[in-house]
Design an enzyme around this catalytic site. Sequence first.
Site, PDB file in Angstrom:
ATOM      1  N   ARG A 116       2.029  12.519  -9.007  1.00 16.45           N
ATOM      2  CA  ARG A 116       2.468  11.140  -8.746  1.00 16.45           C
ATOM      3  C   ARG A 116       3.912  10.921  -9.164  1.00 16.45           C
ATOM      4  NH1 ARG A 116      -2.198   8.114  -7.610  1.00 16.45           N
ATOM      5  NH2 ARG A 116      -4.060   8.632  -8.786  1.00 16.45           N
ATOM      6  N   GLU A 126       0.842  -1.218   0.000  1.00 17.87           N
ATOM      7  CA  GLU A 126       0.000   0.000   0.000  1.00 17.87           C
ATOM      8  C   GLU A 126       0.866   1.253   0.000  1.00 17.87           C
ATOM      9  OE1 GLU A 126      -2.540   1.539  -0.448  1.00 17.87           O
ATOM     10  OE2 GLU A 126      -4.361   0.645   0.338  1.00 17.87           O
ATOM     11  N   ASP A 127       0.310   2.331  -0.519  1.00 20.76           N
ATOM     12  CA  ASP A 127       1.034   3.607  -0.463  1.00 20.76           C
ATOM     13  C   ASP A 127       0.900   4.268   0.903  1.00 20.76           C
ATOM     14  OD1 ASP A 127      -1.692   4.061  -0.826  1.00 20.76           O
ATOM     15  OD2 ASP A 127      -1.465   5.453  -2.502  1.00 20.76           O
ATOM     16  N   PHE A 140      -1.827  16.183   4.317  1.00 21.92           N
ATOM     17  CA  PHE A 140      -2.108  15.577   3.015  1.00 21.92           C
ATOM     18  C   PHE A 140      -0.852  15.670   2.155  1.00 21.92           C
ATOM     19  CE2 PHE A 140      -3.775  15.299  -1.299  1.00 21.92           C
ATOM     20  CZ  PHE A 140      -4.567  14.170  -1.177  1.00 21.92           C
ATOM     21  N   ASP A 157      -4.522   5.751   6.036  1.00 17.38           N
ATOM     22  CA  ASP A 157      -5.040   6.963   6.672  1.00 17.38           C
ATOM     23  C   ASP A 157      -6.089   6.526   7.692  1.00 17.38           C
ATOM     24  OD1 ASP A 157      -5.577   9.642   7.125  1.00 17.38           O
ATOM     25  OD2 ASP A 157      -6.795   9.903   5.341  1.00 17.38           O
TER      26      ASP A 157
HETATM   27  P1  5GP Z   1      -8.013   5.267   4.042  1.00 18.30           P
HETATM   28  O1  5GP Z   1      -9.128   4.359   3.639  1.00 18.30           O
HETATM   29  O2  5GP Z   1      -6.918   4.597   4.840  1.00 18.30           O
HETATM   30  O3  5GP Z   1      -8.539   6.495   4.763  1.00 18.30           O
HETATM   31  O4  5GP Z   1      -7.440   5.886   2.728  1.00 18.30           O
HETATM   32  C1  5GP Z   1      -6.444   5.334   2.015  1.00 18.30           C
HETATM   33  C2  5GP Z   1      -6.341   6.015   0.676  1.00 18.30           C
HETATM   34  O5  5GP Z   1      -6.653   7.418   0.757  1.00 18.30           O
HETATM   35  C3  5GP Z   1      -4.925   5.935   0.177  1.00 18.30           C
HETATM   36  O6  5GP Z   1      -4.690   4.743  -0.548  1.00 18.30           O
HETATM   37  C4  5GP Z   1      -4.822   7.190  -0.668  1.00 18.30           C
HETATM   38  O7  5GP Z   1      -5.328   6.934  -1.963  1.00 18.30           O
HETATM   39  C5  5GP Z   1      -5.743   8.174   0.021  1.00 18.30           C
HETATM   40  N1  5GP Z   1      -4.978   9.048   0.928  1.00 18.30           N
HETATM   41  C6  5GP Z   1      -4.998   9.053   2.272  1.00 18.30           C
HETATM   42  N2  5GP Z   1      -4.170   9.985   2.773  1.00 18.30           N
HETATM   43  C7  5GP Z   1      -3.592  10.589   1.702  1.00 18.30           C
HETATM   44  C8  5GP Z   1      -2.618  11.649   1.562  1.00 18.30           C
HETATM   45  O8  5GP Z   1      -2.081  12.229   2.521  1.00 18.30           O
HETATM   46  N3  5GP Z   1      -2.287  11.974   0.286  1.00 18.30           N
HETATM   47  C9  5GP Z   1      -2.821  11.376  -0.807  1.00 18.30           C
HETATM   48  N4  5GP Z   1      -2.411  11.803  -1.995  1.00 18.30           N
HETATM   49  N5  5GP Z   1      -3.736  10.380  -0.707  1.00 18.30           N
HETATM   50  C10 5GP Z   1      -4.115   9.996   0.534  1.00 18.30           C
END
Ligand code: 5GP
Length: 188
Positions: A171, A105-106, A158, A109
């Site tokens: 990206r 995963e990247d 963010f 959050d």
């Molecule tokens: P989660 O379901 O954990 O809240 O969200 C995960 C997804 O939200 C990540 O895979 C990403 O696509 C997006 N995301 C969450 N935080 C960030 C951030 O700080 N920057 C960016 N560009 N995307 C984020």
Amino acid sequence: MKAVSDLRADIGEILLTESQIQARVAELGAQVSIDYGGRSLTLVSVLKGSLPFMADLMRSIDRPLRIDLMEVSSYGGATTESSGLVRILKDLSSSIEGEDVLIVEDIIDTGLTLNYLVRYLRGKKPASLRICTLLDKPARRLVEIDVDYIGFTIPDQFVVGYGLDYGELYRNLRFVGVLRPEVYSSAG
Ligand code: 5GP
């Protein structure tokens, strides 16, 4: 049309430099290689944000491995908030039954997307399922997730770059940075 140098100008603070990222990814790959011993593994990456991390991590792992790619999107429109309702845009290409699977995963959050994905992939009966994320933002976690490998823990900001986007841009930056607030406000 913006050049990469213009995109760079939209970044305020650089959180992680290219060399910091490369060094940490090499460490993660070495750790994964040790932990999986003589076993082969399947890396499942989640498009699109994990693409650079996946490409670098897989080349740091000194084990036989297969890769597969999924693409998911959260329902809920164009916000930075995850709704937890996930739509699968691209599913796995091959069965993972009986395989040792590592999700790549990247960023985690709220954890809602990954929580859904873990339950979905567990249903496909892998021999084991672990999680590797480049970035972890624990401040906003809504569901508890056991993460096996974390590249960097970052504050609640963010971030973009190294795969992560804002409006599908940024990206291709080689580092991870925080967008200047003007970029958000001018997007209105
Ligand atoms: P989660 O379901 O954990 O809240 O969200 C995960 C997804 O939200 C990540 O895979 C990403 O696509 C997006 N995301 C969450 N935080 C960030 C951030 O700080 N920057 C960016 N560009 N995307 C984020």
